[in-house]
Write a protein that holds these residues in place. Structure first.
Motif, short mmCIF file in Angstrom:
data_model
loop_
_atom_site.label_atom_id
_atom_site.label_comp_id
_atom_site.label_asym_id
_atom_site.label_seq_id
_atom_site.Cartn_x
_atom_site.Cartn_y
_atom_site.Cartn_z
N THR A 264 -8.44 17.04 -29.96
CA THR A 264 -7.64 18.23 -29.66
C THR A 264 -8.50 19.48 -29.65
O THR A 264 -8.40 20.33 -28.76
N LEU A 265 -9.37 19.61 -30.64
CA LEU A 265 -10.27 20.76 -30.70
C LEU A 265 -11.19 20.80 -29.48
O LEU A 265 -11.45 21.87 -28.91
N TYR A 266 -11.68 19.64 -29.08
CA TYR A 266 -12.54 19.56 -27.88
C TYR A 266 -11.78 20.02 -26.64
O TYR A 266 -12.28 20.82 -25.85
N LYS A 267 -10.54 19.51 -26.47
CA LYS A 267 -9.74 19.88 -25.30
C LYS A 267 -9.43 21.37 -25.30
O LYS A 267 -9.50 22.04 -24.26
N ASP A 268 -9.07 21.90 -26.46
CA ASP A 268 -8.78 23.33 -26.55
C ASP A 268 -10.00 24.16 -26.17
O ASP A 268 -9.90 25.17 -25.46
N ALA B 56 1.35 14.10 -11.01
CA ALA B 56 1.44 13.08 -12.04
C ALA B 56 1.74 13.73 -13.38
O ALA B 56 1.13 14.72 -13.74
N VAL B 57 2.67 13.16 -14.13
CA VAL B 57 3.00 13.65 -15.44
C VAL B 57 2.43 12.68 -16.47
O VAL B 57 2.80 11.51 -16.48
N PRO B 58 1.54 13.12 -17.35
CA PRO B 58 0.93 12.20 -18.30
C PRO B 58 1.94 11.70 -19.32
O PRO B 58 2.87 12.41 -19.70
N ASP B 59 1.71 10.45 -19.74
CA ASP B 59 2.60 9.87 -20.72
C ASP B 59 2.40 10.51 -22.09
O ASP B 59 3.35 10.68 -22.85
N ASN B 60 1.16 10.79 -22.44
CA ASN B 60 0.91 11.39 -23.74
C ASN B 60 0.83 12.90 -23.59
O ASN B 60 0.18 13.42 -22.71
N THR B 61 1.52 13.62 -24.42
CA THR B 61 1.57 15.07 -24.34
C THR B 61 0.35 15.67 -25.00
O THR B 61 0.06 15.36 -26.15
N ASP B 62 -0.35 16.53 -24.27
CA ASP B 62 -1.51 17.21 -24.82
C ASP B 62 -1.02 18.30 -25.77
O ASP B 62 -0.27 19.17 -25.38
N THR B 63 -1.44 18.23 -27.02
CA THR B 63 -0.98 19.20 -28.00
C THR B 63 -1.69 20.53 -27.92
O THR B 63 -1.32 21.48 -28.59
N SER B 64 -2.74 20.60 -27.10
CA SER B 64 -3.44 21.88 -26.99
C SER B 64 -2.68 22.81 -26.06
O SER B 64 -1.92 22.38 -25.20
#
Length: 565
Positions: free
Chosen positions: A490-494, A518-526
């Motif tokens: 998450t920190l990396y993506k942010d 496309a809508v990803p199955d897993n929600t990015d928390t960032s």
């Protein structure tokens, strides 16, 4: 920092290379003076250079030189990946009808006035005055080529292309030789050998070889076999041209007197000479300068270290490679690694990270950065304070009012991550993108983003191979087992989202996903990237190594050029 070969830094005085005439300035008649300005200087810096030259924008022909201009001209001599991404150096050229070639430099700490003058004579120039300078210290190793072009624009005379190429080669050979024996000794050997060969009309390779050996011995210089062969090869090319020694005599003799300590230290007070009519005060107190008309100027301005060397043995310790602190001499240290800028021009500063250690960012001096890159770095610092150290106000300033911290680190972890990320970004801003080699699998158009993506994966421990871990050592996965893999991801993506926003783009992978709806199955928390807009000014069309991208508040993403797939 490492000393680099001159060939790798030939590109460094980028503004002095082939340029495109500013659309608002018409081509002037023969005899007009020409000023070249580095396109990546700020407007204030350009104004400073005009003040230094003591000219106004409407009194001279102005050539704005871009990084793409530099690439088009230098790619025949220097690998593309070694060419920097900014042009900052400047020149002022005045054609004359007598007096030979007179040169003054300011803030060029590697190329000397005498190296420029003798090489310019090889180009076929007989008489002219040149001032080559920059608002801050750079190596200046590519100065000759742009001065040639400025001379052609100023005089209306087209120089012979072969002679121009040989002159550029002469600068490279002299500079490489100077790394071992010093600038004055290197210039003396090349200049004296060239003088004898042209004056006596010598073309035989064996005779040329003997001349070089004898002249080196007379100057107390020991040359290796490779150095001898390189010099002889250059001089053979010079010998094949139709030079008239009488056209070059005044310049070559003046250069010889200067580099052998016989030059007149009393400067010419000609009020019409641009070489003697500059405003040194506008460049600050630490400006270094030298002049063919005043050999004592280098010593007066503290530029007498490397340039004044007289070496007797290529293996002599210390003085031979002249790699003393760049703050006090004319050394080659850092000429490529210390900010080949992002410009192509080499910026000297011991504060630029070299990748060997993580810095304490609070103690780092960032004066080596330009105003634009310093602004980028300050924004990154604000983001780091928010994301890694839990400062919500700072995070929202960087990412928008809806941004929230989703990962909480303790103070030691936060500080460690802050310093690691900011050190790596400062290294990229200071040293430029010239070292980056495209893989063909880049996710971004911006080279800085591709470099950051690679480095941040190491820092956060994302998808590392065993080889990468071994190479990075304790700089890999610096948070270790104290932080979960999900939190590090998450920190990396942010962090990547911040830098994407800073440079005004998203990854190609994300762009493809959005295009396909496309809508990803897993929600990015960032958090998302809404908040601030930026613009990218220049994108290179061959290697995905673009000129500096300067974010502009309130602007949308704009590409000036198209990437060739």
């Amino acid at each position: 920092m490492k000393k680099a070969k001159l060939l790798g830094t030939l590109l460094c005085a980028a503004c002095l290379v082939t340029g495109s005439i500013a659309p608002s300035v018409p081509v002037m008649a023969d005899g007009m003076n020409v000023v070249t300005l580095g396109a990546d200087l700020t407007q204030d810096q350009k104004n400073t250079m005009l003040k230094y030259f003591k000219v106004s924008a409407d009194s001279v022909q102005i050539i704005n030189v871009t990084n793409q201009d530099e690439r088009e001209h230098l790619s025949a001599y220097v690998p593309i990946e070694q060419i920097g991404t900014r042009t900052v150096s400047c020149a002022y050229v005045k054609p004359t009808t007598s007096g030979g070639i007179k040169v003054r430099t300011a803030n060029l700490n590697w190329v000397t006035c005498n190296m420029i003058a003798t090489s310019l004579s090889t180009s076929g120039v007989k008489n002219c005055e040149v001032v080559a300078a920059c608002p801050f210290q750079v190596s200046g190793t590519g100065a000759l080529t742009g001065i040639q072009m400025a001379y052609e624009s100023a005089s209306g005379e087209q120089l012979d292309s072969t002679k121009k190429q040989i002159a550029t080669e002469e600068m490279v050979v002299t500079g490489n030789l100077a790394e071992d024996i010093g600038q004055n000794s290197a210039t003396a050997v090349i200049n004296q050998a060239k003088t004898q060969i042209i004056a006596d009309g010598i073309q035989d390779a064996d005779q040329i070889y003997n001349i070089v050996v004898n002249i080196a011995d007379q100057n107390g210089v020991a040359l290796s076999d490779d150095q001898l062969q390189t010099i002889v090869s250059l001089l053979q090319e010079i010998a094949q041209q139709d030079y008239d020694y009488s056209d070059m005599e005044e310049t070559l003799e003046r250069v010889n007197d200067n580099v052998t300590g016989q030059g007149d230290t009393t400067s010419d007070d000609d009020p019409d000479s641009i070489v003697n009519n500059v405003d040194e005060s506008v460049l600050g107190d630490d400006v270094i300068a030298d002049s063919t008309e005043d050999p004592s100027l280098a010593e007066k301005t503290g530029d007498d270290g490397f340039a004044q060397d007289t070496n007797t043995d290529v293996s002599t310790d210390g003085t031979t490679d002249n790699s003393a602190d760049t703050s006090t001499d004319n050394s080659t240290d850092s000429s490529t690694d210390n900010g080949t800028d992002v410009n192509g021009d080499s910026v000297n500063s011991s504060d630029i990270p070299d990748g060997d250690e993580i810095l304490n960012i609070s103690e780092v001096n960032t004066d080596f950065l330009t105003d634009d890159t310093k602004a980028l770095f300050e924004k990154a610092k604000t983001f780091g304070k928010g994301e890694y150290e839990g400062d919500t106000e700072a995070l929202q300033e960087a990412m928008g009012s809806d941004a929230v911290c989703t990962v909480t680190l303790d103070s030691d972890q936060g500080e460690k991550l802050y310093n690691a990320v900011l050190t790596k970004y400062l290294e990229i801003l200071g040293n430029g993108t010239g070292s980056y080699v495209p893989t063909g699998n880049e996710e971004y158009l911006t080279t800085e983003l591709n470099m950051l993506q690679e480095d941040l994966k190491v820092i956060f421990g994302i998808d590392l191979t065993d080889d990468q871990k071994a190479e990075a050592g304790d700089k890999a996965d610096i948070l270790g087992d104290n932080v979960s893999s999900d939190d590090k991801n998450t920190l990396y993506k942010d962090t990547m989202k911040f830098f994407e926003q800073l440079y005004g783009e998203t990854s190609m992978e994300e762009t493809t996903e959005n295009t396909d709806a496309a809508v990803p199955d897993n929600t990015d928390t960032s958090y998302d990237t809404e908040g601030t807009d930026t613009s990218m000014d220049n994108t290179d069309d061959t290697t995905m190594d673009e000129s500096d991208m300067t974010p502009a508040e309130g602007d949308d993403m704009v590409y000036d050029e198209t990437i060739n797939e």
